[in-house]
Design a protein around this motif. Structure first.
Motif, mmCIF file in Angstrom:
data_model
loop_
_atom_site.group_PDB
_atom_site.id
_atom_site.type_symbol
_atom_site.label_atom_id
_atom_site.label_comp_id
_atom_site.label_asym_id
_atom_site.label_seq_id
_atom_site.Cartn_x
_atom_site.Cartn_y
_atom_site.Cartn_z
ATOM 1 N N GLY A 96 2.511 -15.938 13.668
ATOM 2 C CA GLY A 96 2.404 -17.424 13.352
ATOM 3 C C GLY A 96 3.660 -17.937 12.447
ATOM 4 N N LYS A 97 3.862 -19.067 12.405
ATOM 5 C CA LYS A 97 4.599 -19.825 11.542
ATOM 6 C C LYS A 97 4.360 -19.527 10.032
ATOM 7 C CE LYS A 97 6.466 -22.903 15.263
ATOM 8 N NZ LYS A 97 6.858 -24.188 15.505
ATOM 9 N N PRO A 98 5.140 -19.454 9.212
ATOM 10 C CA PRO A 98 4.798 -19.529 7.669
ATOM 11 C C PRO A 98 4.687 -20.795 7.430
ATOM 12 C CG PRO A 98 7.106 -19.041 8.029
ATOM 13 C CD PRO A 98 6.529 -18.879 9.391
ATOM 14 N N PRO A 103 1.911 -15.185 7.364
ATOM 15 C CA PRO A 103 0.630 -15.027 8.080
ATOM 16 C C PRO A 103 0.647 -13.778 9.133
ATOM 17 C CG PRO A 103 1.615 -17.053 9.305
ATOM 18 C CD PRO A 103 2.297 -16.583 8.171
ATOM 19 N N ASN A 104 2.114 -13.367 8.963
ATOM 20 C CA ASN A 104 2.504 -12.416 10.122
ATOM 21 C C ASN A 104 2.137 -10.977 9.676
ATOM 22 O OD1 ASN A 104 3.754 -14.127 12.293
ATOM 23 N ND2 ASN A 104 4.904 -14.503 10.430
ATOM 24 N N ALA A 120 3.936 -8.905 4.212
ATOM 25 C CA ALA A 120 3.092 -9.167 5.342
ATOM 26 C C ALA A 120 1.718 -9.473 5.084
ATOM 27 C CB ALA A 120 2.920 -7.981 6.194
ATOM 28 N N HIS A 121 1.146 -10.685 5.770
ATOM 29 C CA HIS A 121 -0.079 -11.223 5.482
ATOM 30 C C HIS A 121 -0.148 -11.416 4.043
ATOM 31 C CE1 HIS A 121 -1.475 -10.674 9.502
ATOM 32 N NE2 HIS A 121 -1.249 -9.233 9.602
#
Length: 326
Positions: A53-55, A83-84, A117-118
């Motif tokens: 997804g886009k940050p 969100p990646n 990440a996340h």
């Protein structure tokens, strides 16, 4: 077959041919659309399964850790959320500070780090405003004034699936162009006068020429009479000097008049002598704490009593009067 029947046969063949071509186009179009739809659906499923997804980002705060008569140093906190399932790199940070549409300063920060990440990170962007550069460029920006500013930030991130994305951000606020305080030494009031040791009180007038209040916390100083230092100290003093206003601060001091040599006799005889006072005032402002230097030279000092008589009456107040600076 008669010649009258041929057109009908030919027309039938043409219609059948056209029908077959249209049917093929429909079949071909339907197949391509189905393939595209399948690929799109697979992409969405993959994106949904993997979680790309886009940050997102926003300016969470602006700090001014240092401000003085020469420059202001900003720190812009940018909160970035990823969100990646993989870390994403911050390729570049491009920033611009302007006031009323006029550029004050700009810069580029390459390779600004990685967002885990996340997770999320607060990226700090240091910005420095040099007042001389601003005043030399824009004549209407004066010392003591408060000017509006707008900070524009472009975050460039590299995200799998999406590629490079630019996230634009803005934040507005105000920043002062400080004016150094004007300091006058009104008089020295003697609590105890002798040539060996004199205890006195300095009456110091501080004038605030800024468009904002100064909360005085402390004052450090050194004072000279006739090029002889009569003392230095740091005084903790809490008072507020209102914008475009002034305040008188009383500072205790102890010194030895006999160290003045002939200067003390000039003061007693009414001839007067010059003085110098230098130091710093430590103040709180709406924009953070400041250390503002001051310097005052010149003037004429004369030793007086309230009744304008001699200096041998212990019941009378003895003080040094300071005329206007030269």
């Amino acid at each position: 077959m008669s010649s009258s029947e041929r057109p009908e046969v030919i027309e039938k063949e043409v219609k059948e041919k056209d029908y077959k071509e249209e049917d093929k186009d429909e079949e071909k179009g339907g197949f391509v659309d189905k393939v595209k739809g399948f690929i799109h659906a697979i992409g969405e499923k993959i994106e949904e399964a993997i979680g790309f997804g886009k940050p997102t980002a926003d300016v969470s705060a602006i700090h001014i850790p240092h401000i003085d008569l020469h420059r202001a140093e900003f720190v812009v906190d940018v909160h970035v959320t990823n969100p990646n399932p993989v870390p994403i790199p911050l390729v570049d940070i491009d920033y611009l500070v302007e006031s009323d549409g006029r550029k004050l300063v700009s810069g580029l920060i390459p390779d600004a780090g990685t967002i885990r990440a996340h997770g999320s990170e607060t990226v700090k962007i240091p910005v420095k405003l040099v007042y001389d550069d601003i005043k030399n460029t824009y004549d209407d920006i004066k010392e003591g004034s408060i000017i509006p500013y707008k900070i524009k930030v472009d975050l460039i991130v590299d995200v799998p699936v999406f590629g490079r994305i630019t996230i634009p951000l803005e934040k507005t606020g105000e920043i002062p162009i400080p004016y150094k305080p004007d300091v006058d030494l009104g008089k020295i009031e003697f609590n105890k006068f002798s040539f060996e040791e004199t205890v006195a009180t300095l009456h110091v007038k501080l004038e605030n020429m800024n468009d904002f209040d100064l909360g005085l916390n402390a004052l450090d100083y050194e004072i000279w009479l006739s090029d002889v230092s009569i003392g230095s100290a740091e005084l903790s003093k809490a008072t507020t000097i209102e914008k475009k206003g002034n305040s008188v601060v009383q500072i205790p001091i102890t010194f030895r008049p006999k160290d003045f040599g002939s200067a003390i006799w000039d003061m007693i005889r009414g001839r007067g002598t010059g003085y110098t006072m230098k130091g710093n005032i430590h103040v709180d402002t709406p924009f953070g704490p400041m250390k503002l230097p001051f310097s005052k030279e010149g003037g004429t000092t004369r030793l007086k009593k309230n009744n304008e008589e001699g200096i041998d009456d212990d019941d009378e107040e003895i003080y040094v009067d300071f005329d206007a600076a030269c």
